[in-house]
Motif scaffolding. Structure first.
Motif, PDB file in Angstrom:
ATOM      1  N   LYS A 423       0.846  -1.186   0.000  1.00  0.00           N
ATOM      2  CA  LYS A 423       0.000   0.000   0.000  1.00  0.00           C
ATOM      3  C   LYS A 423       0.883   1.237   0.000  1.00  0.00           C
ATOM      4  N   ARG A 424       0.732   2.022  -1.029  1.00  0.00           N
ATOM      5  CA  ARG A 424       1.521   3.237  -1.163  1.00  0.00           C
ATOM      6  C   ARG A 424       0.596   4.371  -1.625  1.00  0.00           C
ATOM      7  N   PRO A 425       1.026   5.641  -1.447  1.00  0.00           N
ATOM      8  CA  PRO A 425       0.195   6.754  -1.920  1.00  0.00           C
ATOM      9  C   PRO A 425      -0.057   6.677  -3.424  1.00  0.00           C
ATOM     10  N   GLU A 426      -1.129   7.320  -3.846  1.00  0.00           N
ATOM     11  CA  GLU A 426      -1.523   7.252  -5.258  1.00  0.00           C
ATOM     12  C   GLU A 426      -0.441   7.814  -6.179  1.00  0.00           C
ATOM     13  N   ASP A 427       0.189   8.908  -5.759  1.00  0.00           N
ATOM     14  CA  ASP A 427       1.202   9.500  -6.627  1.00  0.00           C
ATOM     15  C   ASP A 427       2.407   8.570  -6.786  1.00  0.00           C
ATOM     16  N   TYR A 428       2.724   7.800  -5.729  1.00  0.00           N
ATOM     17  CA  TYR A 428       3.811   6.817  -5.807  1.00  0.00           C
ATOM     18  C   TYR A 428       3.457   5.730  -6.812  1.00  0.00           C
ATOM     19  N   GLU A 429       2.218   5.237  -6.740  1.00  0.00           N
ATOM     20  CA  GLU A 429       1.774   4.188  -7.668  1.00  0.00           C
ATOM     21  C   GLU A 429       1.823   4.680  -9.113  1.00  0.00           C
ATOM     22  N   ALA A 430       1.496   5.958  -9.317  1.00  0.00           N
ATOM     23  CA  ALA A 430       1.496   6.502 -10.682  1.00  0.00           C
ATOM     24  C   ALA A 430       2.914   6.654 -11.222  1.00  0.00           C
ATOM     25  N   VAL A 431       3.838   7.108 -10.389  1.00  0.00           N
ATOM     26  CA  VAL A 431       5.219   7.321 -10.836  1.00  0.00           C
ATOM     27  C   VAL A 431       5.933   6.000 -11.071  1.00  0.00           C
ATOM     28  N   PHE A 432       5.745   5.039 -10.155  1.00  0.00           N
ATOM     29  CA  PHE A 432       6.494   3.778 -10.218  1.00  0.00           C
ATOM     30  C   PHE A 432       5.662   2.635 -10.798  1.00  0.00           C
ATOM     31  N   ALA A 433       4.836   2.936 -11.773  1.00  0.00           N
ATOM     32  CA  ALA A 433       4.055   1.895 -12.447  1.00  0.00           C
ATOM     33  C   ALA A 433       4.917   1.193 -13.486  1.00  0.00           C
ATOM     34  N   GLY A 434       4.690  -0.110 -13.651  1.00  0.00           N
ATOM     35  CA  GLY A 434       5.366  -0.860 -14.707  1.00  0.00           C
ATOM     36  C   GLY A 434       6.838  -1.102 -14.440  1.00  0.00           C
ATOM     37  N   ASN A 435       7.607  -1.194 -15.532  1.00  0.00           N
ATOM     38  CA  ASN A 435       9.038  -1.488 -15.465  1.00  0.00           C
ATOM     39  C   ASN A 435       9.797  -0.214 -15.096  1.00  0.00           C
ATOM     40  N   ILE A 436      10.406  -0.193 -13.899  1.00  0.00           N
ATOM     41  CA  ILE A 436      11.051   1.038 -13.425  1.00  0.00           C
ATOM     42  C   ILE A 436      12.572   0.948 -13.509  1.00  0.00           C
ATOM     43  N   ASP A 437      13.086   0.116 -14.407  1.00  0.00           N
ATOM     44  CA  ASP A 437      14.535   0.115 -14.658  1.00  0.00           C
ATOM     45  C   ASP A 437      14.915   1.456 -15.274  1.00  0.00           C
ATOM     46  N   ASP A 438      15.996   2.061 -14.799  1.00  0.00           N
ATOM     47  CA  ASP A 438      16.361   3.403 -15.255  1.00  0.00           C
ATOM     48  C   ASP A 438      17.630   3.421 -16.100  1.00  0.00           C
ATOM     49  N   HIS A 439      18.000   2.271 -16.672  1.00  0.00           N
ATOM     50  CA  HIS A 439      19.195   2.207 -17.525  1.00  0.00           C
ATOM     51  C   HIS A 439      18.796   1.621 -18.874  1.00  0.00           C
ATOM     52  N   PHE A 440      18.540   2.481 -19.844  1.00  0.00           N
ATOM     53  CA  PHE A 440      18.089   1.997 -21.157  1.00  0.00           C
ATOM     54  C   PHE A 440      18.291   3.091 -22.196  1.00  0.00           C
ATOM     55  N   ARG A 441      18.306   2.689 -23.429  1.00  0.00           N
ATOM     56  CA  ARG A 441      18.298   3.594 -24.574  1.00  0.00           C
ATOM     57  C   ARG A 441      17.853   2.778 -25.788  1.00  0.00           C
ATOM     58  N   ILE A 442      17.103   3.398 -26.662  1.00  0.00           N
ATOM     59  CA  ILE A 442      16.611   2.677 -27.838  1.00  0.00           C
ATOM     60  C   ILE A 442      16.427   3.665 -28.986  1.00  0.00           C
ATOM     61  N   GLY A 443      16.844   3.243 -30.178  1.00  0.00           N
ATOM     62  CA  GLY A 443      16.666   4.059 -31.369  1.00  0.00           C
ATOM     63  C   GLY A 443      15.410   3.651 -32.117  1.00  0.00           C
ATOM     64  N   VAL A 444      14.685   4.625 -32.639  1.00  0.00           N
ATOM     65  CA  VAL A 444      13.442   4.366 -33.374  1.00  0.00           C
ATOM     66  C   VAL A 444      13.523   5.067 -34.731  1.00  0.00           C
ATOM     67  N   ALA A 445      13.349   4.302 -35.799  1.00  0.00           N
ATOM     68  CA  ALA A 445      13.285   4.867 -37.151  1.00  0.00           C
ATOM     69  C   ALA A 445      11.857   4.785 -37.640  1.00  0.00           C
ATOM     70  N   ILE A 446      11.388   5.842 -38.272  1.00  0.00           N
ATOM     71  CA  ILE A 446       9.981   5.902 -38.677  1.00  0.00           C
ATOM     72  C   ILE A 446       9.863   6.314 -40.127  1.00  0.00           C
ATOM     73  N   LEU A 447       9.097   5.519 -40.883  1.00  0.00           N
ATOM     74  CA  LEU A 447       8.607   5.930 -42.189  1.00  0.00           C
ATOM     75  C   LEU A 447       7.087   5.791 -42.142  1.00  0.00           C
ATOM     76  N   GLN A 448       6.431   6.281 -43.157  1.00  0.00           N
ATOM     77  CA  GLN A 448       4.978   6.452 -43.098  1.00  0.00           C
ATOM     78  C   GLN A 448       4.223   5.215 -42.603  1.00  0.00           C
ATOM     79  N   LYS A 449       4.575   4.065 -43.120  1.00  0.00           N
ATOM     80  CA  LYS A 449       3.788   2.869 -42.803  1.00  0.00           C
ATOM     81  C   LYS A 449       4.513   1.880 -41.909  1.00  0.00           C
ATOM     82  N   SER A 450       5.680   2.224 -41.429  1.00  0.00           N
ATOM     83  CA  SER A 450       6.435   1.244 -40.653  1.00  0.00           C
ATOM     84  C   SER A 450       7.326   1.925 -39.626  1.00  0.00           C
ATOM     85  N   MET A 451       7.654   1.159 -38.597  1.00  0.00           N
ATOM     86  CA  MET A 451       8.498   1.642 -37.512  1.00  0.00           C
ATOM     87  C   MET A 451       9.544   0.594 -37.198  1.00  0.00           C
TER      88      MET A 451
END
Length: 772
Positions: A423-451
């Motif tokens: 049980k944690r405050p609502e704002d804590y649940e909102a900030v720490f939702a899901g995967n909270i690993d803080d070491h990542f980077r990813i490149g995204v290339a976008i064209l009209q119909k594909s990513m």
């Protein structure tokens, strides 16, 4: 039998180094193996960054040529007990050599040249480096390998980039005709010079600055050279418009927004209303604008390409609204930029040979245009999902997303991992939702119909990363493996949830800002005839738009906006003052004593606060009657200093910080609750990441005002967690200086802050509680 016996004899005749090389690379060592009398045919390969096809063909050709007894020996080597005893490496690595022999041979030649006749131990790092190179395709740079996401485990970067779709997403080899309907519409729009010239993207990127204007922006201090105008908007509130070049120019909030006038690139015009529907009122008519009041005003600023600082982001209320708005802006920018390049590709292809033109300068020195800094993997996951939703016109026209399954596996989270009774405050649940690993980077290339997810950075349009993920690839001065050339032509920088980086490591953000929009050290295969003059002149930072979102105003966050944003169009900052502070949310009856300390300058505050605490505050609490005293310390460095002082003075205390192990935390909480320890040193970062309720508090000392104002009321309200009935003896002491004006205003309100800072008295008392 004779053939097999011959293979075994050949295997035994190999030296230890030859066996190691054979096992890892599946080929003869270039220096230590015997060279056969028949010379091999010389093969000239043209290495291309953008063509997977050529590298694939050269791989297949080499595989045919390199089929030899060494490949057949691999199976014998794997099962040989003699080789197993000599080598401790994992057997799975031996298979890598067979898959990409040409790259391996290239890597091994470099190894041989570097090593010469040195001993085996010096050869190992070089071989490992060669093996890393083998994991990339031909022509891929070493840095591209590091541009992938990271392993969820701390500090281990997973060397994966999507090299399979390089030609498909290459801007150099694609043309506008390959895109259907939507882009043809853009060509029609492009033919209308009026419509094209009014597009904010074109206006911003095509503006040619003069030397004297750049000199004015770079030499004069911002505070003296900028003209500032304030305005009040219905939803954002008090805005400050500042610009070095344009005098007294402000914006008016658009009460009604026509989507067609926003110059959204197709298909965004049709997909945005559907994607944003979740935030709109159910009574909205189809004719109503598809923006919430907050989004409308934010996008109105974003679309002018001004820098924006919005310090009222709230994970509970408006966080997702804001995320959708800046994702729309970033994607709109990328689609327009790419469409321009593809259109010019077609024009260049159709023009007569020998006719050179400067009309096709449409690129930066490197491809990445948008850098999005977010704190956790969950944030990156949500951003990519928004991009996908914005690109999918309908359920029948799904876009092709490469490596989507891998992305969901690495950036998603398992709901079962979360403890059910937490049980944690609502704002804590909102900030720490899901995967909270803080070491990542990813490149995204976008064209009209594909990513394309996990695109190498130099083939990406958008980079999504955490400050730590950027820090590890940028590296430090003197490090061999470092790369920041891909940041040279960033046109939009988005820093979301900046307040969380204060709790992570603010130095990473400052390090990033020092390396963005610098001239690259290498050309990276760019066609200089297509590069904009602003990039060649090293004026990229004057065209970069910075969008900064935070939950609070803080001097360190303000400094990013004031010292690292040079946009020629100007800056817009939301500057609302808190009328009522968080002290109003304290429900326990408690006297709050605010004690002002006098410091000559900002650098002396730390020392002044420490001396003030040990000379005037601590002696009042040393008495045994003042037991159960919690000392709240926002800075870890102050915490270490106080802890060392308490140990030196042999005070009866315990301590909890963000690095304390779980057993140590439990022990400290128990000692403090039972009164076995008089003092508890408690860091703000521990409270931010854990939000435990500390029981047994009777006396509270805020060594410095909290970074988050609601932490003040939270800590104070922890006193009611102990059913002791002796609340009359509870005390709360707060130390502050004139340099804490923003934090003080967030706690007590702006009017009281002005009185407290201007008053001749250094002590102020407030009383909260039900019977006030």
């Amino acid at each position: 039998m004779g053939k097999r016996r011959g293979e075994r004899e050949l295997l035994r005749s190999l030296t230890k180094k030859q066996k190691k090389h054979l096992r890892e690379f599946g080929e003869e060592h270039p220096f230590y193996d015997k060279v056969s009398g028949r010379p091999e045919a010389t093969q000239i390969c043209e290495l291309s960054e953008n063509s997977d096809k050529s590298s694939a063909e050269s791989d297949s050709e080499t595989e045919v040529e390199q089929v030899s007894v060494y490949h057949k020996l691999l199976a014998t080597l794997k099962t040989s007990p003699e080789s197993e005893s000599e080598e401790e490496e994992d057997e799975s690595e031996s298979e890598d050599g067979e898959s990409e022999p040409e790259v391996d041979s290239e890597g091994s030649q470099e190894t041989g040249e570097a090593d010469g006749g040195e001993e085996d131990k010096n050869d190992v790092p070089e071989l490992e480096e060669a093996k890393e190179t083998a994991e990339q395709t031909l022509g891929q740079e070493q840095a591209d390998g590091a541009d992938a996401s990271c392993d969820p485990s701390y500090g281990v970067i997973e060397e994966f980039t999507d090299v399979k779709h390089e030609s498909e997403f290459s801007l150099e080899t694609n043309f506008m005709e390959e895109e259907s309907g939507d882009c043809n519409a853009d060509q029609r729009d492009g033919n209308s010079s009026q419509a094209f010239s009014e597009d904010p993207f074109k206006q911003h990127m095509d503006k040619e600055l003069e030397e004297k204007e750049v000199e004015k922006m770079s030499t004069l201090p911002k505070s003296s050279s900028q003209s500032k105008v304030t305005a009040k908007w219905p939803r954002l509130g008090q805005l400050t418009f500042s610009s070095t070049l344009e005098k007294h120019k402000t914006l008016k909030a658009d009460k009604e927004v026509d989507v067609k006038q926003l110059y959204l690139h197709k298909p965004l015009e049709s997909t945005w209303p559907k994607v944003n529907k979740q935030f709109l009122s159910s009574v909205n008519k189809p004719s109503d604008p598809p923006f919430t009041p907050l989004q409308r005003e934010l996008f109105c600023v974003m679309n002018t390409y001004r820098d924006l600082f919005y310090p009222e982001r709230n994970a509970l209320t408006n966080g997702e609204e804001i995320r959708h708005a800046y994702c729309l802006h970033a994607l709109n920018h990328v689609l327009k930029a790419n469409a321009q390049v593809l259109s010019n590709n077609a024009k260049r292809r159709d023009q007569k040979p020998g006719t050179d033109s400067d009309d096709y300068r449409d690129q930066g020195l490197t491809r990445p245009k948008v850098l999005m800094i977010v704190p956790f993997r969950e944030c990156a996951l949500r951003i990519v999902h928004i991009f996908i939703s914005l690109l999918e016109v309908n359920d029948k026209r799904k876009i092709d997303v490469s490596n989507k399954k891998r992305f969901k596996g690495e950036f998603g989270s398992d709901p079962e991992e979360k403890p059910p009774n937490l049980k944690r405050p609502e704002d804590y649940e909102a900030v720490f939702a899901g995967n909270i690993d803080d070491h990542f980077r990813i490149g995204v290339a976008i064209l009209q119909k594909s990513m394309r997810l996990y695109a190498p950075f130099y083939s990406s349009d958008i980079i999504i990363a955490s400050p730590l993920g950027m820090r590890t690839v940028i590296g430090a001065e003197g490090e061999k493996k470092r790369d920041f050339d891909f940041l040279s032509s960033i046109e939009i920088l988005i820093i979301d949830q900046a307040d969380i980086y204060l709790m992570q490591n603010w130095e990473h953000v400052l390090h990033l800002m020092k390396h963005i929009n610098r001239l690259p050290l290498d050309s990276h295969g760019v066609d200089f005839s297509r590069v904009r003059m602003l990039n060649l002149n090293n004026w990229s930072k004057y065209y970069r738009q910075t969008l900064l979102f935070s939950a609070l105003q803080d001097p360190q966050i303000n400094s990013i906006f004031n010292k690292h944003c040079f946009n020629y169009v100007g800056q817009v900052a939301v500057r609302n003052v808190p009328l009522s502070g968080s002290i109003g949310h304290v429900v326990v009856q408690l006297p709050h004593v605010f004690r002002r300390l006098e410091a000559e300058n900002l650098t002396s505050v730390i020392e002044t606060r420490f001396q003030f605490f040990i000379d005037k505050v601590l002696p009042e609490y040393r008495d045994a009657i003042m037991s159960h005293t919690l000392i709240y310390v926002p800075s870890y460095f102050d915490y270490v200093r106080l802890r060392n002082y308490f140990k030196k003075e042999e005070l009866n205390f315990t301590h909890i910080c963000e690095y304390t192990k779980k057993a140590g935390v439990c022990r400290a909480r128990r000692f403090f609750l039972k009164g076995e320890k008089q003092f508890l040193l408690f860091t703000e970062r521990f409270h931010f990441y854990k939000r435990y309720t500390i029981k047994g508090i009777r006396n509270l000392i805020f060594y410095e005002l909290p970074t988050y104002s609601h932490f003040y009321s939270e800590i104070c309200n922890m006193m009611k967690a102990t059913d002791s009935g002796v609340d009359a003896t509870w005390t709360c002491t707060v130390l502050y200086s004139k340099y804490d004006a923003q934090k003080l205003a967030a706690v007590v309100g702006i009017d009281r802050t002005a009185q407290m800072l201007q008053s001749k008295k250094n002590v102020h008392l407030f009383v909260t509680g039900e019977n006030e």
